[in-house]
Design a protein around this motif. Structure first.
Motif, PDB file in Angstrom:
ATOM      1  N   PRO A 187      21.264  47.928  58.930  1.00  0.00           N
ATOM      2  CA  PRO A 187      20.331  48.835  59.422  1.00  0.00           C
ATOM      3  C   PRO A 187      18.472  48.417  58.589  1.00  0.00           C
ATOM      4  N   LEU A 188      19.348  47.694  57.537  1.00  0.00           N
ATOM      5  CA  LEU A 188      17.914  47.593  56.630  1.00  0.00           C
ATOM      6  C   LEU A 188      17.356  46.112  57.265  1.00  0.00           C
ATOM      7  N   ALA A 189      18.109  45.009  57.558  1.00  0.00           N
ATOM      8  CA  ALA A 189      17.753  44.264  58.563  1.00  0.00           C
ATOM      9  C   ALA A 189      16.975  44.252  59.716  1.00  0.00           C
ATOM     10  N   SER A 190      17.673  45.385  60.246  1.00  0.00           N
ATOM     11  CA  SER A 190      16.578  45.867  61.920  1.00  0.00           C
ATOM     12  C   SER A 190      15.723  46.418  61.831  1.00  0.00           C
ATOM     13  N   SER A 191      15.173  47.306  60.492  1.00  0.00           N
ATOM     14  CA  SER A 191      14.071  47.672  60.116  1.00  0.00           C
ATOM     15  C   SER A 191      12.970  46.530  59.943  1.00  0.00           C
ATOM     16  N   ALA A 192      13.240  45.155  59.063  1.00  0.00           N
ATOM     17  CA  ALA A 192      12.713  44.556  58.330  1.00  0.00           C
ATOM     18  C   ALA A 192      12.356  44.016  60.143  1.00  0.00           C
ATOM     19  N   VAL A 193      13.418  43.619  60.990  1.00  0.00           N
ATOM     20  CA  VAL A 193      12.783  42.817  61.902  1.00  0.00           C
ATOM     21  C   VAL A 193      12.093  42.770  62.350  1.00  0.00           C
ATOM     22  N   SER A 194      12.276  44.629  63.053  1.00  0.00           N
ATOM     23  CA  SER A 194      10.652  45.279  64.112  1.00  0.00           C
ATOM     24  C   SER A 194       9.569  45.797  63.145  1.00  0.00           C
ATOM     25  N   ARG A 195       9.883  45.854  62.083  1.00  0.00           N
ATOM     26  CA  ARG A 195       8.375  45.954  61.375  1.00  0.00           C
ATOM     27  C   ARG A 195       7.983  44.909  60.467  1.00  0.00           C
TER      28      ARG A 195
END
Length: 690
Positions: free
Chosen positions: A286-294
């Motif tokens: 979830p941290l990696a997904s947040s970094a990709v989108s934000r």
């Protein structure tokens, strides 16, 4: 006369995948060329790997594959560039060549940095990137001899990095990757080499986690007992990365902690490190997904840092920029973010349209680790395919060699969820092949989209902006004045590494304290852009800072008497030069005593000069610090301009009340460290911590 014919239906416009600066990439981008991307092979390699897709936009990049495995001087690549290229693709397509390239980086049983930057170790260190690449080669080949060799090299390299660069007080590894220093520095102007050495970067700590995980997997494959101290350290560093280097209100990772004894978190993002964090699966998904989108990015692609630190951080302006776009394409697919993938692929196509694409293995890693989602485990290769919605028909991956198995993979549909699997025409519940599989086989996969895949978002802004200027502060005790003050800025005040207050005034005061204290100021612009802190201010109340001069370390030895004369030759002044304790590389251990007024933890620093004529060695000079018989760490003395007195990196030491025996020595295991190097000690400083 009115027409009785039926009006033609309007043509449905297809939204572009990527559009900027007069360049547009759409799903039906018309190009000439084949629809099959073939990766060159040689007689020494088994690879005849190729990819066929009906997507014309993707085929636009087919011409890039010709340069994907050749025309790059591998010997000139840094460890991290070479190792990530191997770990994310070349290990499977060109295993024999990859094995030779990694062997060439080993000296004396451990990984060494490139000769051009070797003298800056341990400040610049990318040796740990070698270890995950070595494990990937074993999994691609099954070569046990290589595995035993790689495990021994990995253990020796990790032991050295842990001894010198792991700092228990933060639970992280210090040192920086080379791309943050060249072609332009990404550090505050006041930071010298000793300050940069005290930086805890996201990149190096992610590589440390993957290196320690890889060593544990090597030991398991060899039936060796685990290195329990390293396994425990791996879990600790992984937790610290997720807490100390995560910026909660931004939703992405900080580039590093910096500032000295009590480090401050930078609110700037290192986008190369963030992409590799997601590509390597080094953090909680979830941290990696947040970094990709934000993470903010420009219309033309992902910059090296957000906000920009230098003009060379813009897409296409940095030597690693094109590799960066391909890493973000893979990270986007791993995070299930189609919009981010389209943007990263468009940035690659934009570079290709300008004949300015230095791919360095970009296409092979995008195919294997991105679209196909190849993941190697202890017993099998597993696939997590992800294809964008504009891929139509069937996408084929032919002649992928998995040890003694040649595999053809046919993927129908698009999305990132597997709904059906057939192995050689028979239903299967496993999307992959075990290493024991032999012969020629066909894997057929049907994909469908997940809800997250369809609703993915990306943070594209017309201007990421530049980092704000570091504050310049004049201090008088605990009263401060900001010399380059701006009324439209807000200044965050960090005391001992923790946010204490905010101010919009030129002058401010801090309450008195009886303890050693450090203060950092970070400016925030009107658009919430931020930068790096100004020079760290250290406040020393009475009886917290103690100086041991060279005369005390070597009693009875005095500096030379100098005479100053005027133009007529008349003596106007005589003075005694300060005495320096010479520390040539061959000198035996230096021992002295220090009487502490109180028991507790202290910071020890060596104030030193680099003598004129000193020759840089294969690393910065360093000495092992022992106190009362216990080894406490390594003091590192970066080379500086001859004659200038500066401080070494700090070492935390426990002192007892009264007499303490202190020793500075070259490490007993000479093979662990580079040659000791030469410097001269002016004084040694002890600072009592609260």
């Amino acid at each position: 006369m009115a027409s009785c014919g039926r009006e033609p239906e309007p043509v449905q416009s297809v939204p572009p995948l990527f559009q900027t600066h007069g360049f547009t990439l759409t799903p039906d981008y018309i190009v000439s060329g084949a629809d099959t991307l073939c990766f060159p092979s040689s007689r020494a390699e088994k690879s005849g790997f190729s990819v066929t897709t009906s997507s014309q936009s993707f085929n636009y990049l087919a011409a890039l594959t010709a340069a994907d495995s050749v025309a790059v001087n591998m010997a000139s690549l840094s460890n991290w560039e070479l190792s990530t290229r191997i770990a994310l693709g070349d290990a499977w397509l060109y295993p024999e060549r990859s094995m030779k390239l990694l062997r060439d980086r080993v000296r004396g049983g451990r990984v060494t940095t490139l000769e051009q930057i070797r003298q800056y170790w341990p400040m610049i260190s990318d040796c740990l990137a070698w270890i995950p690449a070595a494990l990937e080669i074993y999994r691609a080949t099954g070569d046990k001899k290589w595995l035993r060799e790689a495990a021994d090299v990995s253990l020796s390299t990790l032991r050295r990095e842990i001894a010198v660069n792991y700092i228990p007080e933060t639970g992280l590894f210090r040192s920086v990757p080379v791309y943050l220093l060249t072609p332009a520095s990404h550090f505050a102007p006041w930071m010298n080499h000793a300050d940069i050495l005290q930086t805890y970067t996201l990149f190096n700590n992610v590589m440390a986690v993957k290196a320690m995980e890889s060593l544990a997997q090597m030991n398991a494959a060899l039936n060796r007992p685990p290195a329990e101290d390293i396994d425990s350290l791996c879990r600790l560093v992984s937790r610290r990365v997720a807490t100390l280097l995560w910026v909660p209100d931004k939703g992405y990772f900080s580039e590093f902690l910096y500032g000295g004894v009590f480090p401050v978190q930078s609110r700037i993002a290192d986008n190369m490190a963030q992409a590799l964090t997601a590509c390597l699966g080094a953090v909680y998904p979830p941290l990696a997904s947040s970094a990709v989108s934000r993470t903010p990015r420009l219309p033309s692609g992902m910059p090296l840092t957000s906000p920009l630190m230098n003009p060379t951080d813009e897409p296409g302006s940095n030597p690693v920029s094109h590799a960066l776009q391909s890493f973000w394409a893979i990270a986007s697919l791993r995070a299930g973010n189609e919009a981010s993938f389209n943007h990263a692929l468009g940035a690659m196509a934009l570079a290709a349209s300008a004949d300015d694409f230095r791919c360095d293995g970009a296409m092979s890693r995008l195919m294997l680790k991105g679209l196909l989602g190849l993941e190697s485990t202890d017993t099998a290769v597993v696939f997590h395919p992800a294809l964008p919605s504009w891929f139509s028909g069937v996408t084929e991956f032919r002649k992928l060699t998995v040890r003694d198995c040649s595999l053809d993979i046919r993927i129908k549909g698009h999305g990132n969820m597997v709904s059906e699997i057939l192995l050689d025409g028979e239903p299967s519940s496993f999307c992959g092949v075990p290493y024991t599989q032999k012969g020629n086989h066909t894997l057929e996969v049907v994909l469908e989209s997940s809800p997250r895949w369809a609703k993915s978002s990306v943070n594209i802004t017309d201007s990421v902006g530049y980092a704000t200027q570091s504050p310049q502060v004049f201090w008088c005790n605990l009263s401060a004045e900001i010399l380059n003050f701006r009324q439209d800025f807000t200044y965050n005040i960090y005391v001992d590494g923790v946010l204490y207050d905010r101010t919009s005034s030129r002058k401010f005061n801090l309450p008195d304290t009886h303890n050693f204290t450090t203060v950092n100021l970070v400016s925030t612009g009107s658009g919430k852009s931020t930068g790096l802190a100004g020079r760290t201010f250290s406040y020393f109340p009475p009886r917290t800072r103690f100086v041991v001069p060279a005369d005390t370390i070597e009693p009875g030895i005095k500096g030379r008497i100098r005479t100053v004369r005027n133009r007529r030759g008349r003596v106007i002044r005589r003075f005694r030069e300060p005495h320096y304790v010479r520390m040539p590389s061959w000198r035996s251990a230096l021992r002295f005593s220090f009487n502490a007024s109180e028991e507790g933890e202290y910071i020890m620093r060596i104030v030193y000069i680099t003598p004129a004529g000193a020759v840089p060695s294969s690393g910065f000079p360093m000495r092992r610090i022992s106190v009362n018989g216990g080894v406490e760490g390594y003091a590192v003395m970066p080379f500086v301009r001859a004659g200038y007195a500066v401080e070494s990196s700090p070492v935390r030491v426990p002192l007892v009340k009264g007499r303490n025996r202190v020793e500075l020595a070259v490490d007993a295991d000479a093979s662990m460290l580079p040659s000791a190097g030469e410097f001269s000690i002016k004084e040694i400083v002890f600072v009592r911590l609260p």
